[in-house]
Design a protein around this motif. Structure first.
Motif, mmCIF file in Angstrom:
data_model
loop_
_atom_site.group_PDB
_atom_site.id
_atom_site.type_symbol
_atom_site.label_atom_id
_atom_site.label_comp_id
_atom_site.label_asym_id
_atom_site.label_seq_id
_atom_site.Cartn_x
_atom_site.Cartn_y
_atom_site.Cartn_z
ATOM 1 N N THR A 109 0.815 -1.214 0.000
ATOM 2 C CA THR A 109 0.000 0.000 0.000
ATOM 3 C C THR A 109 0.848 1.264 0.000
ATOM 4 O O THR A 109 0.387 2.321 -0.434
ATOM 5 C CB THR A 109 -0.924 0.023 1.232
ATOM 6 O OG1 THR A 109 -0.132 -0.095 2.417
ATOM 7 C CG2 THR A 109 -1.930 -1.103 1.189
ATOM 8 N N ALA A 110 2.077 1.161 0.490
ATOM 9 C CA ALA A 110 2.920 2.349 0.594
ATOM 10 C C ALA A 110 3.652 2.675 -0.701
ATOM 11 O O ALA A 110 4.051 3.825 -0.907
ATOM 12 C CB ALA A 110 3.945 2.164 1.714
ATOM 13 N N ALA A 111 3.824 1.674 -1.556
ATOM 14 C CA ALA A 111 4.713 1.841 -2.711
ATOM 15 C C ALA A 111 4.324 3.009 -3.596
ATOM 16 O O ALA A 111 5.163 3.843 -3.947
ATOM 17 C CB ALA A 111 4.749 0.549 -3.528
ATOM 18 N N LEU A 112 3.046 3.105 -3.950
ATOM 19 C CA LEU A 112 2.639 4.100 -4.927
ATOM 20 C C LEU A 112 2.818 5.532 -4.422
ATOM 21 O O LEU A 112 3.463 6.342 -5.093
ATOM 22 C CB LEU A 112 1.192 3.854 -5.363
ATOM 23 C CG LEU A 112 0.917 4.054 -6.853
ATOM 24 C CD1 LEU A 112 1.824 3.157 -7.689
ATOM 25 C CD2 LEU A 112 -0.549 3.717 -7.156
ATOM 26 N N PRO A 113 2.281 5.910 -3.248
ATOM 27 C CA PRO A 113 2.505 7.280 -2.785
ATOM 28 C C PRO A 113 3.965 7.591 -2.481
ATOM 29 O O PRO A 113 4.403 8.724 -2.661
ATOM 30 C CB PRO A 113 1.631 7.388 -1.531
ATOM 31 C CG PRO A 113 1.351 6.000 -1.118
ATOM 32 C CD PRO A 113 1.356 5.184 -2.357
ATOM 33 N N VAL A 114 4.733 6.571 -2.038
ATOM 34 C CA VAL A 114 6.152 6.813 -1.760
ATOM 35 C C VAL A 114 6.914 7.084 -3.059
ATOM 36 O O VAL A 114 7.708 8.029 -3.148
ATOM 37 C CB VAL A 114 6.762 5.616 -1.007
ATOM 38 C CG1 VAL A 114 8.280 5.743 -0.954
ATOM 39 C CG2 VAL A 114 6.194 5.534 0.402
ATOM 40 N N VAL A 115 6.664 6.267 -4.090
ATOM 41 C CA VAL A 115 7.301 6.502 -5.387
ATOM 42 C C VAL A 115 6.877 7.854 -5.943
ATOM 43 O O VAL A 115 7.702 8.615 -6.487
ATOM 44 C CB VAL A 115 6.943 5.369 -6.372
ATOM 45 C CG1 VAL A 115 7.403 5.724 -7.789
ATOM 46 C CG2 VAL A 115 7.579 4.065 -5.936
#
Length: 438
Positions: A109-115
């Protein structure tokens, strides 16, 4: 019968308790906090461009503090180095909550906003460097257009959106928190003065004690307030920007509840400090940071000098391209997936909105350009770029909100007709196919 004397109000005194509770509750909302910040910035701009600008500069440059402790600073610097630490403490708590129970707790769940956040910092910096290289300008301000202003961006989103998916706000909040963490790391690494190892060691020891107090469930403000102030002062004297201490303490605060607790230390601290941050710390910083001279020559410098122009392009173009492209590429070529409640039109509007880079951008501008003239031009560029991004984002968000409003109205009509939301049978729950409308 003698008349009962009326209770006299105290000039500039505290509001009665119920009113104070209501004010604090209002300041805990992004909308009100953002509007207070905007009001402070407008007051600063108007004040700095009137015949009373001398009084403004006199207050801003007035020195307070204790010279023997290395804390003799102007009022403007106290707001940037002192009060703004509260803002970053609250930001650190938000990040800790996201890491423990929020969007960042699992890699999927974190990957997209972090990228998206990383690309949204990298692309504006690269665009700044390219613009200044072509124009023969200075590369010192490469970090100015990197940061998104959480308060302003969430306030704009809250004011304009009534039917947008709740996941859009969660995406923006996660992106902005990671963005602010990146900005803090940039400040700590690239904008430090000569380091004082002894003071930094003392600050590190203070953070260790802070952690142990949390680890062994020791409560009481009389432990944490003196320790926090001491850690802040040691960080400042150590040569690292003291707002880093605020983020560190926010990350250390415990964000998981024990069985006997109604609220965690992080929740209680955020509940107490958010009104102070939104109603005092950030507005005062804006009041003494946004007071730039707005004249025809100054505005001309924004679009003709390489450094201010690079800041505007970084905020308006770099943020949009970085966040949208980063999100798309991550969703296209990795295991990360866009939330089914969101459409790519939502992401694009959010990317434009992230170009509002007020608080942290002004702070980095002050650190990167110590020359007063250059600093004024860069501040003007931050204001112009943030205003352009906010205006463009408002148009896009209103359009997206209209699309979701029509979907909601269609669902309501279907439910009123036969009790079965036929629109769900076509698009799936949660507006999963909203992208087809945008």
């Amino acid at each position: 019968m003698r008349p009962v004397p009326r209770e006299r109000s105290v000039f500039l005194g505290l509001l009665p308790w119920p009113e104070r509770v209501q004010v604090a509750r209002a300041l805990r909302t992004e909308t009100v906090g953002g509007l207070v910040l905007l009001a402070a910035a407008v007051v600063a701009l108007v004040w700095a461009n009137t015949p009373w600008t001398g009084a403004y500069e006199g207050i801003r440059d007035f020195h307070l503090g204790i010279s023997s402790l290395g804390l003799d600073m102007s009022v403007g610097h106290w707001t940037a180095d002192g009060l703004l630490t509260l803002f970053f403490l609250v930001a650190g708590i938000e990040l800790k909550r996201e890491l423990v129970v929020g969007e960042l707790r699992t890699p999927a769940t974190a990957a997209l906003p972090v990228v998206a956040a990383v690309c949204g910092m990298a692309v504006p910096a690269v665009l700044y460097l390219a613009t200044t290289a072509l124009g023969g300008g200075s590369a010192r301000g490469w970090a100015v257009p990197m940061a998104t202003d959480i308060a302003f961006a969430l306030a704009v989103l809250a004011v304009l959106s009534t039917h947008l998916p709740a996941s859009l706000r969660a995406f923006l909040l996660t992106l902005a928190v990671v963005d602010d963490l990146g900005a803090i790391l940039v400040i700590a690494v690239f904008f430090t003065s000569s380091l004082n190892p002894a003071a930094l060691a003392g600050a590190a020891a203070g953070l260790v004690v802070f952690y142990l107090l949390q680890r062994y469930r020791i409560g009481g403000w009389w432990w944490y307030v003196p320790l926090g102030v001491t850690t802040w002062a040691l960080t400042f004297n150590g040569g690292v920007h003291p707002t880093v201490a605020g983020v560190a303490m926010g990350l250390i605060l415990r964000a998981t509840r024990d069985e006997s607790e109604e609220a965690t230390p992080a929740e209680r601290t955020e509940h107490m400090l958010r009104p102070v941050s939104a109603g005092v710390a950030v507005p005062l910083f804006a009041l003494f940071a946004a007071g730039v001279s707005i004249s025809a020559p100054a505005l001309g410098e924004v679009f003709t000098s390489p450094e201010p122009l690079a800041v505007v392009l970084g905020l308006v173009v770099g943020k949009t391209v970085g966040i949208f492209a980063g999100t798309y590429l991550a969703a296209r070529f990795t295991w990360a997936r866009l939330n089914p409640d969101l459409a790519w039109g939502d992401v694009f509007a959010l990317a434009v909105l992230a170009g509002i880079g007020f608080t942290v951008a002004l702070l980095i501008g002050e650190l990167a350009f110590p020359d007063p003239v250059e600093e004024e031009h860069v501040k003007a560029a931050v204001l112009v770029g943030s205003l352009l991004a906010a205006g463009l984002a408002a148009l896009l968000i209103k359009r997206r909100n209209g699309i979701y409003r029509r979907l909601w109205e269609a669902e309501t009509r279907d439910e009123d007709a036969d009790g079965v939301p036929d629109i769900y049978q076509q698009t799936g729950p949660g507006h999963g196919s909203a992208g087809g409308y945008g």
